[in-house]
Motif scaffolding. Structure first.
Motif, PDB file in Angstrom:
ATOM      1  N   ASP A   1       0.897  -1.086  -0.195  1.00  0.00           N
ATOM      2  CA  ASP A   1       0.019   0.054  -0.137  1.00  0.00           C
ATOM      3  C   ASP A   1       0.912   1.224  -0.110  1.00  0.00           C
ATOM      4  O   ASP A   1       1.789   1.338   0.846  1.00  0.00           O
ATOM      5  CB  ASP A   1      -0.574  -0.027   1.495  1.00  0.00           C
ATOM      6  N   LEU A   2       0.353   2.145  -0.898  1.00  0.00           N
ATOM      7  CA  LEU A   2       1.239   3.419  -0.776  1.00  0.00           C
ATOM      8  C   LEU A   2       0.441   4.587  -0.231  1.00  0.00           C
ATOM      9  O   LEU A   2      -0.711   4.839  -0.625  1.00  0.00           O
ATOM     10  CB  LEU A   2       1.628   3.897  -2.182  1.00  0.00           C
ATOM     11  N   LEU A   3       0.776   5.331   0.615  1.00  0.00           N
ATOM     12  CA  LEU A   3       0.052   6.316   1.470  1.00  0.00           C
ATOM     13  C   LEU A   3       0.947   7.553   1.281  1.00  0.00           C
ATOM     14  O   LEU A   3       2.043   7.856   1.324  1.00  0.00           O
ATOM     15  CB  LEU A   3       0.098   6.170   2.835  1.00  0.00           C
ATOM     16  N   VAL A   4       0.012   8.745   0.497  1.00  0.00           N
ATOM     17  CA  VAL A   4       0.758   9.902   0.179  1.00  0.00           C
ATOM     18  C   VAL A   4       0.089  10.998   0.943  1.00  0.00           C
ATOM     19  O   VAL A   4      -1.273  11.079   0.990  1.00  0.00           O
ATOM     20  CB  VAL A   4       0.173  10.045  -1.295  1.00  0.00           C
ATOM     21  N   GLU A   5       0.517  11.796   1.555  1.00  0.00           N
ATOM     22  CA  GLU A   5       0.217  13.035   2.371  1.00  0.00           C
ATOM     23  C   GLU A   5      -0.607  13.928   1.438  1.00  0.00           C
ATOM     24  O   GLU A   5      -0.170  14.123   0.323  1.00  0.00           O
ATOM     25  CB  GLU A   5       1.290  13.768   2.922  1.00  0.00           C
ATOM     26  N   GLY A   6      -1.859  14.307   1.927  1.00  0.00           N
ATOM     27  CA  GLY A   6      -2.653  15.194   1.115  1.00  0.00           C
ATOM     28  C   GLY A   6      -3.727  14.150   0.328  1.00  0.00           C
ATOM     29  O   GLY A   6      -4.719  14.671  -0.085  1.00  0.00           O
ATOM     30  N   ILE A   7      -3.322  13.057  -0.014  1.00  0.00           N
ATOM     31  CA  ILE A   7      -4.147  12.150  -0.729  1.00  0.00           C
ATOM     32  C   ILE A   7      -4.982  11.069   0.334  1.00  0.00           C
ATOM     33  O   ILE A   7      -6.078  10.940   0.400  1.00  0.00           O
ATOM     34  CB  ILE A   7      -3.433  11.326  -1.722  1.00  0.00           C
ATOM     35  N   HIS A   8      -3.966  10.405   1.165  1.00  0.00           N
ATOM     36  CA  HIS A   8      -4.519   9.449   1.863  1.00  0.00           C
ATOM     37  C   HIS A   8      -4.489   9.990   3.346  1.00  0.00           C
ATOM     38  O   HIS A   8      -5.223   9.361   4.319  1.00  0.00           O
ATOM     39  CB  HIS A   8      -3.597   8.148   1.897  1.00  0.00           C
ATOM     40  N   PHE A   9      -3.710  10.851   3.820  1.00  0.00           N
ATOM     41  CA  PHE A   9      -3.890  11.351   5.212  1.00  0.00           C
ATOM     42  C   PHE A   9      -3.419  12.840   5.197  1.00  0.00           C
ATOM     43  O   PHE A   9      -2.721  13.315   4.404  1.00  0.00           O
ATOM     44  CB  PHE A   9      -3.045  10.229   5.912  1.00  0.00           C
ATOM     45  N   ASP A  10      -3.680  13.284   6.489  1.00  0.00           N
ATOM     46  CA  ASP A  10      -3.585  15.014   6.707  1.00  0.00           C
ATOM     47  C   ASP A  10      -2.877  15.063   8.102  1.00  0.00           C
ATOM     48  O   ASP A  10      -3.780  14.679   8.924  1.00  0.00           O
ATOM     49  CB  ASP A  10      -4.584  15.506   6.603  1.00  0.00           C
ATOM     50  N   PRO A  11      -1.584  15.241   8.408  1.00  0.00           N
ATOM     51  CA  PRO A  11      -1.087  15.340   9.653  1.00  0.00           C
ATOM     52  C   PRO A  11      -1.594  16.485  10.507  1.00  0.00           C
ATOM     53  O   PRO A  11      -1.486  16.185  11.600  1.00  0.00           O
ATOM     54  CB  PRO A  11       0.380  15.582   9.385  1.00  0.00           C
ATOM     55  N   GLY A  12      -2.629  17.089   9.809  1.00  0.00           N
ATOM     56  CA  GLY A  12      -3.145  18.024  10.583  1.00  0.00           C
ATOM     57  C   GLY A  12      -4.269  17.494  11.381  1.00  0.00           C
ATOM     58  O   GLY A  12      -4.983  18.110  12.194  1.00  0.00           O
ATOM     59  N   LEU A  13      -4.842  16.513  10.838  1.00  0.00           N
ATOM     60  CA  LEU A  13      -5.992  15.916  11.314  1.00  0.00           C
ATOM     61  C   LEU A  13      -5.935  14.503  12.032  1.00  0.00           C
ATOM     62  O   LEU A  13      -6.555  14.105  12.983  1.00  0.00           O
ATOM     63  CB  LEU A  13      -7.010  15.430  10.377  1.00  0.00           C
TER      64      LEU A  13
ATOM     65  N   ARG B   1      -6.839  22.221  11.140  1.00  0.00           N
ATOM     66  CA  ARG B   1      -6.803  21.507  12.303  1.00  0.00           C
ATOM     67  C   ARG B   1      -8.005  20.734  12.693  1.00  0.00           C
ATOM     68  O   ARG B   1      -8.792  20.908  12.239  1.00  0.00           O
ATOM     69  CB  ARG B   1      -6.563  22.544  13.244  1.00  0.00           C
ATOM     70  N   ARG B   2      -7.819  19.864  13.716  1.00  0.00           N
ATOM     71  CA  ARG B   2      -8.734  18.960  14.283  1.00  0.00           C
ATOM     72  C   ARG B   2      -9.500  19.707  15.061  1.00  0.00           C
ATOM     73  O   ARG B   2      -9.288  20.527  15.958  1.00  0.00           O
ATOM     74  CB  ARG B   2      -8.176  17.897  15.036  1.00  0.00           C
ATOM     75  N   ARG B   3     -10.945  19.472  15.141  1.00  0.00           N
ATOM     76  CA  ARG B   3     -11.758  20.229  15.953  1.00  0.00           C
ATOM     77  C   ARG B   3     -11.941  19.617  17.238  1.00  0.00           C
ATOM     78  O   ARG B   3     -11.691  18.308  17.243  1.00  0.00           O
ATOM     79  CB  ARG B   3     -13.289  20.304  14.957  1.00  0.00           C
ATOM     80  N   PRO B   4     -12.316  20.070  18.239  1.00  0.00           N
ATOM     81  CA  PRO B   4     -12.589  19.392  19.538  1.00  0.00           C
ATOM     82  C   PRO B   4     -13.657  18.511  19.523  1.00  0.00           C
ATOM     83  O   PRO B   4     -14.675  18.824  18.763  1.00  0.00           O
ATOM     84  CB  PRO B   4     -12.699  20.552  20.370  1.00  0.00           C
ATOM     85  N   VAL B   5     -13.669  17.339  19.970  1.00  0.00           N
ATOM     86  CA  VAL B   5     -14.831  16.413  19.864  1.00  0.00           C
ATOM     87  C   VAL B   5     -15.849  16.676  20.966  1.00  0.00           C
ATOM     88  O   VAL B   5     -15.473  16.817  22.112  1.00  0.00           O
ATOM     89  CB  VAL B   5     -14.165  14.988  19.949  1.00  0.00           C
ATOM     90  N   ARG B   6     -17.063  16.534  20.583  1.00  0.00           N
ATOM     91  CA  ARG B   6     -18.394  16.713  21.629  1.00  0.00           C
ATOM     92  C   ARG B   6     -18.995  15.529  21.758  1.00  0.00           C
ATOM     93  O   ARG B   6     -19.572  15.170  20.642  1.00  0.00           O
ATOM     94  CB  ARG B   6     -19.023  17.878  21.249  1.00  0.00           C
ATOM     95  N   GLY B   7     -19.123  14.919  22.707  1.00  0.00           N
ATOM     96  CA  GLY B   7     -20.038  13.951  22.963  1.00  0.00           C
ATOM     97  C   GLY B   7     -19.507  12.442  22.725  1.00  0.00           C
ATOM     98  O   GLY B   7     -18.481  12.271  21.900  1.00  0.00           O
ATOM     99  N   SER B   8     -19.983  11.380  23.291  1.00  0.00           N
ATOM    100  CA  SER B   8     -19.418  10.192  23.288  1.00  0.00           C
ATOM    101  C   SER B   8     -19.559   9.355  21.939  1.00  0.00           C
ATOM    102  O   SER B   8     -18.556   8.820  21.486  1.00  0.00           O
ATOM    103  CB  SER B   8     -19.789   9.064  24.302  1.00  0.00           C
ATOM    104  N   GLY B   9     -20.657   9.772  21.307  1.00  0.00           N
ATOM    105  CA  GLY B   9     -20.937   9.146  19.941  1.00  0.00           C
ATOM    106  C   GLY B   9     -20.086   9.602  19.074  1.00  0.00           C
ATOM    107  O   GLY B   9     -19.702   8.898  18.052  1.00  0.00           O
ATOM    108  N   ALA B  10     -19.683  10.981  19.075  1.00  0.00           N
ATOM    109  CA  ALA B  10     -18.806  11.484  18.124  1.00  0.00           C
ATOM    110  C   ALA B  10     -17.203  10.955  18.471  1.00  0.00           C
ATOM    111  O   ALA B  10     -16.613  10.368  17.379  1.00  0.00           O
ATOM    112  CB  ALA B  10     -18.913  13.102  18.318  1.00  0.00           C
TER     113      ALA B  10
END
Ligand code: ADP
Ligand code: MG
Length: 359
Positions: A57-69, A192-201
């Protein structure tokens, strides 16, 4: 990795010291490994009488993942799961891991250490061993290439091609959670990642970042000869079911009411006024197994479900190729099921998206 790694730059550490540190920390290999990290190639003693499974598997930043998230540990974890899940879908046992990395100027030894911590986690219970890789600098973004081997008894591998008319269609776990988790992580595009609200989220985000490879389930399906075909759900149910149907030369009828949907996904769908069935059909990266079983083996499957350590749901039946792929919503004749899912090189925006964790 040296203790001061968080502040040590890669330039100061250098490629060879980096590899030595990775090898010391993550490269401890067991008896089947005659030569692990450190030479021109790894040397492995093949297990007697088994066939070799190979996946990459090849993972490319911006295509498969975002280190900001996602953290590097989360990115590594999910990257390993994508490969472990491929071995699971074949019914095999994962064995040896090779990791090739291209690291951008922003990358630190701590990032790489985190990545490897995540990479080694989901395979630990199955004694997956790191036996090699390659390391390079990158001018633009991270590239992470993972190769995983596995073993299986010859003749038992589960392919996509064995489904027969009349077989029951099954899935493990629940569907659509990962897509909802991704949407919760990045509500307004990358950043940036948003703060998580709630156990379901929190549950949905966890499902996106830390999916479970269904190794035990896959292995039992193969060794007990229960499944006629199998695939792991990386692109979404409708797309991945299409792969089984095309390769097997059959159609399928899926029951909307039978799709396993978690209570967290149901709540998410209600809050966002989305049909949860739509999320279950199109959401990618759940890494559950989709497989087909002849009705006469259903009893045996049910008896093994506890050992598979996951929920099993019968969601439909294999039909003729002429019937096509249809969804029965229980309100009239079954409608055509349009395959959707992520396809590289297609600019048409599909519901399922990648850049979030990794895949
Ligand atoms: P070569 O020049 O032959 O490619 P390298 O110096 O790249 O050799 O690698 C030396 C050893 O370190 C090899 O055993 C290789 O598999 C291992 N290795 C290199 N990079 C990594 C990495 N990122 N992760 C794990 N092992 C690695
Ligand atoms: Mg090299």
């Amino acid at each position: 990795m040296p203790a001061r790694s968080a502040r040590t730059s890669l330039a100061r550490l250098g490629e060879f010291r980096l590899i030595r540190a990775l090898s010391r920390r993550f490269g401890q290999a067991g008896p089947g490994v005659l030569q692990g990290i450190g030479d021109d190639a790894a040397v492995i003693r093949p297990s007697h009488g088994t066939a070799l499974l190979l996946t990459t598997d090849l993972l490319v930043e911006g295509i498969h993942f975002d280190p900001g998230l996602a953290s590097f540990e989360e990115i590594g974890y999910k990257a390993a799961v994508a490969n472990l899940s491929d071995i699971a879908a074949m019914g095999g046992t994962p064995q040896y891991l090779l990791v090739a990395l291209a690291v951008p100027p922003s990358g630190t030894p701590a990032d790489i250490q985190g990545l490897y911590r995540g990479l080694m986690q989901p395979g630990r219970a199955h004694r997956v061993q790191l036996v090699g890789g390659d390391t390079s600098a990158s001018r633009a973004g991270w590239f992470i290439s993972i190769t995983l081997t596995g073993s299986i008894q010859p003749g038992l591998a589960l392919t996509r091609a064995g489904a027969r008319v009349g077989d029951l269609v099954y899935v493990t776990g629940t569907l659509g959670d990962s897509l909802a988790g991704l949407c919760l992580l990045k509500p307004h595009g990358p950043g940036r990642r948003r703060p998580v609200r709630g156990s379901g989220a929190a549950y949905l985000i966890h499902r996106h970042l830390r999916p479970i490879p269904r190794i035990k389930a896959g292995r039992l399906l193969a060794t007990r000869r229960l499944a006629t075909a199998a695939i792991d759900l990386s692109d979404g149910l409708s797309g991945d079911l299409t792969h089984i149907c095309e390769r097997s030369g059959v159609g399928a009828e899926i029951e909307a009411a039978a799709l396993p949907i978690s209570s967290a996904l149901r709540a998410y769908a209600t809050a966002h006024r989305i049909d949860p069935v739509e999320l279950a059909l199109t959401g990618g990266e759940d890494y559950e197994l989709l497989f087909t079983v002849p009705p006469r083996k259903e009893q045996a499957l049910r008896q093994l479900s506890q050992r598979m350590a996951c929920r099993l749901s019968c969601i439909g039946r294999i039909r003729s190729r002429a019937f096509g792929l249809r969804l029965n919503r229980g309100n009239g004749s079954p409608e055509r099921l349009v395959p959707s899912g992520y396809q590289h090189f297609q600019h048409r925006r599909l519901r399922s998206t990648k850049a979030g964790g990794a895949r």
